[in-house]
Design a protein around this motif. Sequence first.
Motif, mmCIF file in Angstrom:
data_model
loop_
_atom_site.group_PDB
_atom_site.id
_atom_site.type_symbol
_atom_site.label_atom_id
_atom_site.label_comp_id
_atom_site.label_asym_id
_atom_site.label_seq_id
_atom_site.Cartn_x
_atom_site.Cartn_y
_atom_site.Cartn_z
ATOM 1 N N GLN A 5 0.828 -1.203 0.000
ATOM 2 C CA GLN A 5 0.000 0.000 0.000
ATOM 3 C C GLN A 5 0.866 1.259 0.000
ATOM 4 O OE1 GLN A 5 -2.777 -0.246 3.256
ATOM 5 N NE2 GLN A 5 -3.991 -1.839 2.280
ATOM 6 N N GLN A 6 1.927 1.250 0.777
ATOM 7 C CA GLN A 6 2.838 2.396 0.830
ATOM 8 C C GLN A 6 3.440 2.670 -0.545
ATOM 9 O OE1 GLN A 6 3.382 4.530 3.351
ATOM 10 N NE2 GLN A 6 4.724 5.708 2.013
ATOM 11 N N GLU A 7 3.833 1.611 -1.232
ATOM 12 C CA GLU A 7 4.420 1.758 -2.561
ATOM 13 C C GLU A 7 3.390 2.329 -3.545
ATOM 14 O OE1 GLU A 7 6.251 -1.067 -6.067
ATOM 15 O OE2 GLU A 7 6.452 -1.742 -3.982
ATOM 16 N N GLU A 8 2.151 1.800 -3.513
ATOM 17 C CA GLU A 8 1.112 2.309 -4.413
ATOM 18 C C GLU A 8 0.773 3.763 -4.084
ATOM 19 O OE1 GLU A 8 -3.282 1.249 -6.265
ATOM 20 O OE2 GLU A 8 -2.472 -0.021 -4.672
ATOM 21 N N PHE A 9 0.728 4.099 -2.815
ATOM 22 C CA PHE A 9 0.469 5.474 -2.392
ATOM 23 C C PHE A 9 1.500 6.428 -3.001
ATOM 24 C CE2 PHE A 9 1.342 8.973 0.558
ATOM 25 C CZ PHE A 9 0.089 9.563 0.640
ATOM 26 N N GLU A 10 2.768 6.074 -2.904
ATOM 27 C CA GLU A 10 3.842 6.914 -3.447
ATOM 28 C C GLU A 10 3.757 7.028 -4.965
ATOM 29 O OE1 GLU A 10 7.408 5.157 -1.874
ATOM 30 O OE2 GLU A 10 6.945 5.804 0.183
ATOM 31 N N VAL A 11 3.409 5.923 -5.632
ATOM 32 C CA VAL A 11 3.269 5.936 -7.089
ATOM 33 C C VAL A 11 2.120 6.866 -7.492
ATOM 34 C CG1 VAL A 11 2.589 4.540 -9.088
ATOM 35 C CG2 VAL A 11 4.302 3.667 -7.490
ATOM 36 N N LEU A 12 0.985 6.768 -6.812
ATOM 37 C CA LEU A 12 -0.159 7.635 -7.120
ATOM 38 C C LEU A 12 0.194 9.112 -6.929
ATOM 39 C CD1 LEU A 12 -3.080 5.616 -5.483
ATOM 40 C CD2 LEU A 12 -2.712 5.991 -7.932
ATOM 41 N N GLN A 13 0.911 9.413 -5.847
ATOM 42 C CA GLN A 13 1.305 10.796 -5.581
ATOM 43 C C GLN A 13 2.205 11.340 -6.685
ATOM 44 O OE1 GLN A 13 -0.199 12.521 -3.043
ATOM 45 N NE2 GLN A 13 -1.256 10.585 -2.828
ATOM 46 N N SER A 14 3.117 10.521 -7.187
ATOM 47 C CA SER A 14 4.026 11.001 -8.231
ATOM 48 C C SER A 14 3.314 11.096 -9.589
ATOM 49 C CB SER A 14 5.265 10.121 -8.333
ATOM 50 O OG SER A 14 4.940 8.849 -8.854
ATOM 51 N N ILE A 15 2.431 10.153 -9.907
ATOM 52 C CA ILE A 15 1.725 10.181 -11.190
ATOM 53 C C ILE A 15 0.773 11.367 -11.269
ATOM 54 C CG2 ILE A 15 -0.049 9.018 -12.584
ATOM 55 C CD1 ILE A 15 1.232 6.355 -11.758
ATOM 56 N N TYR A 16 0.005 11.578 -10.206
ATOM 57 C CA TYR A 16 -1.031 12.607 -10.238
ATOM 58 C C TYR A 16 -0.590 13.947 -9.659
ATOM 59 C CZ TYR A 16 -4.322 8.989 -11.642
ATOM 60 O OH TYR A 16 -4.982 7.998 -12.317
ATOM 61 N N ASN A 21 -7.743 17.069 -10.595
ATOM 62 C CA ASN A 21 -8.867 16.134 -10.489
ATOM 63 C C ASN A 21 -8.614 15.046 -9.443
ATOM 64 O OD1 ASN A 21 -10.432 17.384 -12.499
ATOM 65 N ND2 ASN A 21 -9.253 16.345 -14.077
ATOM 66 N N PHE A 22 -7.367 14.843 -9.079
ATOM 67 C CA PHE A 22 -6.992 13.811 -8.113
ATOM 68 C C PHE A 22 -6.848 14.427 -6.728
ATOM 69 C CE2 PHE A 22 -3.656 11.564 -5.728
ATOM 70 C CZ PHE A 22 -4.189 10.286 -5.699
ATOM 71 N N LYS A 23 -7.439 13.766 -5.729
ATOM 72 C CA LYS A 23 -7.317 14.224 -4.339
ATOM 73 C C LYS A 23 -7.009 13.031 -3.441
ATOM 74 C CE LYS A 23 -8.880 18.513 -4.911
ATOM 75 N NZ LYS A 23 -8.088 19.089 -5.925
ATOM 76 N N THR A 24 -6.132 13.253 -2.477
ATOM 77 C CA THR A 24 -5.849 12.262 -1.445
ATOM 78 C C THR A 24 -6.598 12.691 -0.196
ATOM 79 O OG1 THR A 24 -3.659 11.848 -2.351
ATOM 80 C CG2 THR A 24 -4.041 11.144 -0.086
ATOM 81 N N LEU A 25 -7.609 11.914 0.211
ATOM 82 C CA LEU A 25 -8.387 12.251 1.395
ATOM 83 C C LEU A 25 -7.727 11.720 2.664
ATOM 84 C CD1 LEU A 25 -11.965 11.486 0.021
ATOM 85 C CD2 LEU A 25 -10.716 13.647 -0.014
ATOM 86 N N GLU A 26 -7.187 10.527 2.557
ATOM 87 C CA GLU A 26 -6.428 9.879 3.634
ATOM 88 C C GLU A 26 -5.335 9.070 2.944
ATOM 89 O OE1 GLU A 26 -9.178 7.442 5.813
ATOM 90 O OE2 GLU A 26 -10.550 9.099 6.132
ATOM 91 N N THR A 27 -4.476 8.424 3.718
ATOM 92 C CA THR A 27 -3.418 7.628 3.081
ATOM 93 C C THR A 27 -3.991 6.406 2.371
ATOM 94 O OG1 THR A 27 -3.021 6.470 5.155
ATOM 95 C CG2 THR A 27 -1.581 8.349 4.645
ATOM 96 N N THR A 28 -5.235 6.057 2.652
ATOM 97 C CA THR A 28 -5.849 4.902 1.987
ATOM 98 C C THR A 28 -7.165 5.263 1.303
ATOM 99 O OG1 THR A 28 -6.984 4.252 4.022
ATOM 100 C CG2 THR A 28 -4.822 3.245 3.596
#
Length: 197
Positions: A5-16, A21-28
Amino acid sequence: MDSEQQEEFEVLQSIYEGDENFKTLETTKFTYKVSEGDDELKHFLVEISWPAQYPRVLPEINLDVFFNKHLSENTKSYIQSALLEQARTSLGNAVTFTLFEWAKENSSELMANNDPGTFIIKGEEEGEAEGEASTTTKDSNTSIKPTKKEVLSKAQKRRRAANLGTLHKTGRFECSDIKGMVCLQEKSQGVGTGWIL
């Protein structure tokens, strides 16, 4: 949050990064606003949250958010089931990016059968928070036209209440407030006059 999950979180942050249009509400928990052209009725928001066992289990997909008030229940259900079907094909892998991109690529198909018809917007305006609502109806040209009810500021409401109170004190008038129309009736004559304040 485990390492996958940590790895996917970091990937999403770098891609978006920089994508409004992309928002992070919580870490998950993440949202993505899917847009199709300039027509706001063709936009929808996908909210994806990860359970503790994700990606070994499916993510939770939610479309019951205020932004999607214009979507019919059938459309929300259709989009949600289509996204879950896509997630099932990659069970065990990180799918958040895949689902957001799939929704963007297939937005026309996903929104094709949306027919909100008449709906009520209950919302954020002060007057509406007190139980009023604006209704929106579809006319024959399929454009949406909102009809707003009178919205008063706190100061306007205080003035209205103060005016009503003064009229009561004179003993000459009876006052009642009916949906924004103040009706005044002279006690002795039974004659009524109405004003919009």
